[in-house]
Design a protein around this motif. Structure first.
Motif, mmCIF file in Angstrom:
data_model
loop_
_atom_site.group_PDB
_atom_site.id
_atom_site.type_symbol
_atom_site.label_atom_id
_atom_site.label_comp_id
_atom_site.label_asym_id
_atom_site.label_seq_id
_atom_site.Cartn_x
_atom_site.Cartn_y
_atom_site.Cartn_z
ATOM 1 N N SER A 1 20.713 11.373 -9.470
ATOM 2 C CA SER A 1 20.016 10.082 -9.361
ATOM 3 C C SER A 1 18.505 10.228 -9.485
ATOM 4 C CB SER A 1 20.359 9.422 -8.008
ATOM 5 O OG SER A 1 21.744 9.277 -7.849
ATOM 6 N N MET A 2 18.038 11.294 -10.118
ATOM 7 C CA MET A 2 16.604 11.507 -10.252
ATOM 8 C C MET A 2 15.920 10.397 -11.063
ATOM 9 S SD MET A 2 15.422 13.941 -8.522
ATOM 10 C CE MET A 2 15.844 15.471 -7.680
ATOM 11 N N ASP A 3 16.674 9.744 -11.945
ATOM 12 C CA ASP A 3 16.101 8.659 -12.732
ATOM 13 C C ASP A 3 16.225 7.312 -12.026
ATOM 14 O OD1 ASP A 3 18.843 8.640 -12.878
ATOM 15 O OD2 ASP A 3 18.916 7.858 -14.928
ATOM 16 N N LYS B 1 0.814 -1.204 0.000
ATOM 17 C CA LYS B 1 0.000 0.000 0.000
ATOM 18 C C LYS B 1 0.852 1.260 0.000
ATOM 19 C CE LYS B 1 -3.961 -2.095 2.299
ATOM 20 N NZ LYS B 1 -4.928 -1.996 3.416
ATOM 21 N N GLN B 2 2.188 1.120 0.042
ATOM 22 C CA GLN B 2 3.048 2.286 0.009
ATOM 23 C C GLN B 2 3.196 2.787 -1.420
ATOM 24 O OE1 GLN B 2 6.757 1.143 1.860
ATOM 25 N NE2 GLN B 2 6.191 2.293 3.680
ATOM 26 N N PRO B 3 3.377 4.105 -1.588
ATOM 27 C CA PRO B 3 3.636 4.624 -2.932
ATOM 28 C C PRO B 3 5.014 4.222 -3.407
ATOM 29 C CG PRO B 3 3.929 6.342 -1.314
ATOM 30 C CD PRO B 3 3.387 5.155 -0.579
ATOM 31 N N SER B 4 5.209 4.243 -4.709
ATOM 32 C CA SER B 4 6.522 3.922 -5.263
ATOM 33 C C SER B 4 7.511 5.007 -4.878
ATOM 34 C CB SER B 4 6.434 3.815 -6.788
ATOM 35 O OG SER B 4 7.721 3.760 -7.352
ATOM 36 N N VAL B 5 8.754 4.591 -4.596
ATOM 37 C CA VAL B 5 9.782 5.571 -4.245
ATOM 38 C C VAL B 5 10.095 6.474 -5.436
ATOM 39 C CG1 VAL B 5 11.754 4.135 -4.909
ATOM 40 C CG2 VAL B 5 11.999 5.778 -3.045
ATOM 41 N N ASN B 6 9.799 6.001 -6.645
ATOM 42 C CA ASN B 6 10.004 6.815 -7.847
ATOM 43 C C ASN B 6 8.799 7.673 -8.193
ATOM 44 O OD1 ASN B 6 12.644 6.007 -8.536
ATOM 45 N ND2 ASN B 6 11.876 4.065 -9.312
ATOM 46 N N HIS B 7 7.710 7.557 -7.424
ATOM 47 C CA HIS B 7 6.505 8.309 -7.723
ATOM 48 C C HIS B 7 6.622 9.703 -7.109
ATOM 49 C CE1 HIS B 7 1.841 8.631 -7.589
ATOM 50 N NE2 HIS B 7 2.366 9.202 -8.649
ATOM 51 N N VAL B 8 7.207 10.626 -7.876
ATOM 52 C CA VAL B 8 7.543 11.955 -7.372
ATOM 53 C C VAL B 8 6.299 12.723 -6.937
ATOM 54 C CG1 VAL B 8 8.677 14.134 -7.952
ATOM 55 C CG2 VAL B 8 9.592 11.991 -8.829
ATOM 56 N N ALA B 9 5.164 12.484 -7.615
ATOM 57 C CA ALA B 9 3.949 13.244 -7.302
ATOM 58 C C ALA B 9 3.470 13.002 -5.887
ATOM 59 C CB ALA B 9 2.845 12.885 -8.304
ATOM 60 N N SER B 10 3.836 11.878 -5.282
ATOM 61 C CA SER B 10 3.371 11.567 -3.930
ATOM 62 C C SER B 10 4.268 12.149 -2.848
ATOM 63 C CB SER B 10 3.279 10.050 -3.746
ATOM 64 O OG SER B 10 4.576 9.470 -3.774
ATOM 65 N N ILE B 11 5.439 12.702 -3.214
ATOM 66 C CA ILE B 11 6.355 13.267 -2.224
ATOM 67 C C ILE B 11 5.772 14.570 -1.686
ATOM 68 C CG2 ILE B 11 8.657 14.231 -1.887
ATOM 69 C CD1 ILE B 11 9.688 12.305 -3.968
ATOM 70 N N PRO B 12 5.630 14.715 -0.360
ATOM 71 C CA PRO B 12 4.934 15.886 0.200
ATOM 72 C C PRO B 12 5.651 17.206 -0.044
ATOM 73 C CG PRO B 12 5.919 14.548 1.935
ATOM 74 C CD PRO B 12 6.035 13.757 0.682
ATOM 75 N N ASN B 13 7.001 17.211 -0.067
ATOM 76 C CA ASN B 13 7.772 18.437 -0.296
ATOM 77 C C ASN B 13 7.457 19.526 0.725
ATOM 78 O OD1 ASN B 13 9.873 19.392 -1.978
ATOM 79 N ND2 ASN B 13 8.475 20.836 -2.929
ATOM 80 N N GLY B 14 7.111 19.123 1.928
ATOM 81 C CA GLY B 14 6.779 20.048 2.997
ATOM 82 C C GLY B 14 5.777 19.417 3.946
ATOM 83 N N GLY B 15 5.276 20.200 4.876
ATOM 84 C CA GLY B 15 4.337 19.690 5.859
ATOM 85 C C GLY B 15 5.031 19.357 7.168
ATOM 86 N N PHE B 16 4.224 19.127 8.195
ATOM 87 C CA PHE B 16 4.747 18.935 9.555
ATOM 88 C C PHE B 16 5.701 17.750 9.638
ATOM 89 C CE2 PHE B 16 4.349 16.983 13.802
ATOM 90 C CZ PHE B 16 4.860 18.015 14.568
ATOM 91 N N MET B 17 5.288 16.581 9.112
ATOM 92 C CA MET B 17 6.135 15.396 9.216
ATOM 93 C C MET B 17 7.436 15.571 8.442
ATOM 94 S SD MET B 17 5.365 13.032 11.255
ATOM 95 C CE MET B 17 6.498 11.795 10.643
ATOM 96 N N ALA B 18 7.360 16.226 7.276
ATOM 97 C CA ALA B 18 8.560 16.420 6.468
ATOM 98 C C ALA B 18 9.578 17.290 7.203
ATOM 99 C CB ALA B 18 8.190 17.047 5.126
#
Length: 478
Positions: A406-408, A71-88
């Motif tokens: 290593s973005m790819d 159920k975890q998102p793919s580590v390569n799925h950039v759209a799911s990265i929060p890029n901010g927020g309390f936990m980040a």
């Protein structure tokens, strides 16, 4: 009779296709279910994290299918990265204290070098003593070759706990040391391994929470190493004449213990690679920008720490400052390094990390040459302040550059960070002992020339890496 025969033919006709359909269904159940599972997994990869659980419920409800694998998102799925927020930002806070107690401890060794030369280890020459600090820094980076893949495999929590224990244990054992070999085991090996267990995971975890602001996040976290390099030398210098070396070292150990509780409580892994990674990613060395980047930092780290290790003893032996003021040179250098890790990293998010680290490395090399003409306490303090600022960028931006290269292959960031710093560690290992040998043979001027040449050579090689990465244009973000 006719009616009965008609009913019999009707019943027979209805049973034949039913049986045939049942046989066909029994022969191809896996193909149907596999198709449904495949479609569900394809849809899962294209949706953000919060939608994955809904897919599981829709696919499995009313059908005899196995649950979706993860159920975890793919580590390569950039759209799911929060890029901010309390936990980040909480992870940035945790990484700040990991840097505080890893690179911060390493940046403190200049104070220990001076004390060992003048008190505890007077029978050892400066080159031999510097091996303690260089092995400590070497292990910090080398152990990353193991901790990177271990982090990728899901052992972040184990690394965090083991590293914390090794740091505190090494610091407490150092308080009992009286001989060179004892100091070497406690400070170089035990603390060095503990630092190495924490360093790579502290950077790798940030790449799963940030994309466009990754340089800023790493810069804020890396500023912890500079703050540690300010606080720990001051604590060491202030408490040493009051309570002695043993209890001063124990106090620092208790500070490490208290501050390590924060990352242990607040840091959480957001996502892990789908499968275990190998210890090395040798194919990455076929990327010219990646290989030249490692070579550039390898050469640079051979000269970077000359002022960190030898500026205090230089000021005392040359009569430039008194012993009390000389102890504050390292905290001044680390204090300005705090800004050198935050401001340039913030700018790197807009200009690119190569475009920032190359001029800062050139400035560090030029400033290293300037130590030759530093003959007054005011001039030396100003020079050290500027060197701390520009050299801070050289330490904080390498992880960001590896992430950009290593973005790819974001699922290999931990491995690539580990193997790159394992190579760079060799330069850090041999750099300061070479400086100590140069000091014994030719004096301080030769140390500053050696450091400056290494840094300018590093800037040239990093420029080559930038050309392979983004080309010759100066206006391109790289």
């Amino acid at each position: 009779m006719a009616a009965r025969a008609s009913d019999s033919r009707t019943q027979s006709a209805s049973e034949v296709p039913s049986a045939a359909f049942d046989d066909e269904t029994k022969q191809q159940p896996s193909e149907s279910s596999d198709s449904i599972r495949s479609d569900a997994q394809d849809r899962e990869e294209d949706l953000p994290e919060e939608k994955v659980e809904d897919i599981d419920e829709r696919v499995t409800d009313g059908q005899e299918l196995e649950p979706v694998r993860s159920k975890q998102p793919s580590v390569n799925h950039v759209a799911s990265i929060p890029n901010g927020g309390f936990m980040a930002w909480l992870q940035v806070l945790g990484s700040f204290f990991l840097f505080f107690n890893s690179w911060g401890i390493v940046n403190t060794f200049g104070s220990y070098q001076t004390y060992y030369e003048t008190n505890l280890l007077t029978s050892s020459n400066p080159s031999a003593i510097s091996w303690i600090g260089s092995i400590q820094a070497f292990l910090l980076l080398l152990v990353g070759a193991l901790t990177g893949p271990l982090y990728d495999a899901g052992y972040f929590r184990a690394l965090l706990i083991c590293g914390s224990v090794m740091l505190v244990l090494g610091q407490m054992m150092l308080s009992l040391c009286h001989e060179y070999w004892q100091v070497l085991l406690a400070q170089a090996f035990c603390i060095g391994i503990g630092c190495g267990a924490l360093f790579i995971p502290s950077v790798a975890i940030l790449s799963t929470y940030f994309t466009t602001r990754i340089a800023t996040a790493v810069g804020l976290a890396a500023s912890g190493s500079s703050l540690g390099g300010v606080i720990y030398p001051i604590v060491f210098h202030k408490l040493l004449p009051q309570i002695g070396f043993a209890w001063t070292t124990r106090v620092i150990g208790f500070v490490v213990l208290g501050t390590q509780l924060i990352p242990n409580l607040c840091m959480r892994v957001r996502v892990l690679p789908a499968k275990k990674r190998s210890l090395l990613d040798l194919r990455a060395f076929l990327i010219p920008a990646y290989s030249l980047n490692i070579l550039g930092f390898f050469i640079g780290f051979m000269g970077l720490y000359m002022p960190f290790f030898y500026s205090q003893i230089y000021a005392i032996s040359g009569g430039i400052t008194n012993e009390n003021l000389a102890f504050y040179l390292l905290p001044v250098m680390n204090a300005t390094s705090v800004f050198g890790r935050i401001i340039p990293n913030y700018v790197a998010d807009f200009l690119g990390p190569f475009n920032v680290v190359i001029p800062c490395t050139m400035m560090s090399g030029i400033l290293c040459f300037c130590f030759i003409s530093a003959a007054s306490s005011a001039g030396l303090i100003v020079l050290i302040a500027f060197y701390g600022f520009f050299s801070g960028t050289f330490v904080s931006l390498p992880p960001t550059i590896i992430v950009h290269l290593s973005m790819d292959a974001r699922n290999k960031i931990g491995t690539r960070l580990g193997q790159s710093f394992a190579c760079i560690a060799v330069g850090l290992l041999i750099g300061t002992p070479i400086g100590g040998a140069i000091l014994d043979a030719s004096g301080f001027d030769s140390i500053w020339i050696y450091g400056g040449v290494m840094l300018l050579a590093s800037a040239s090689i990093l420029w080559g890496a930038r050309v392979f990465y983004k080309g010759w244009s100066l206006v391109v973000k790289a």
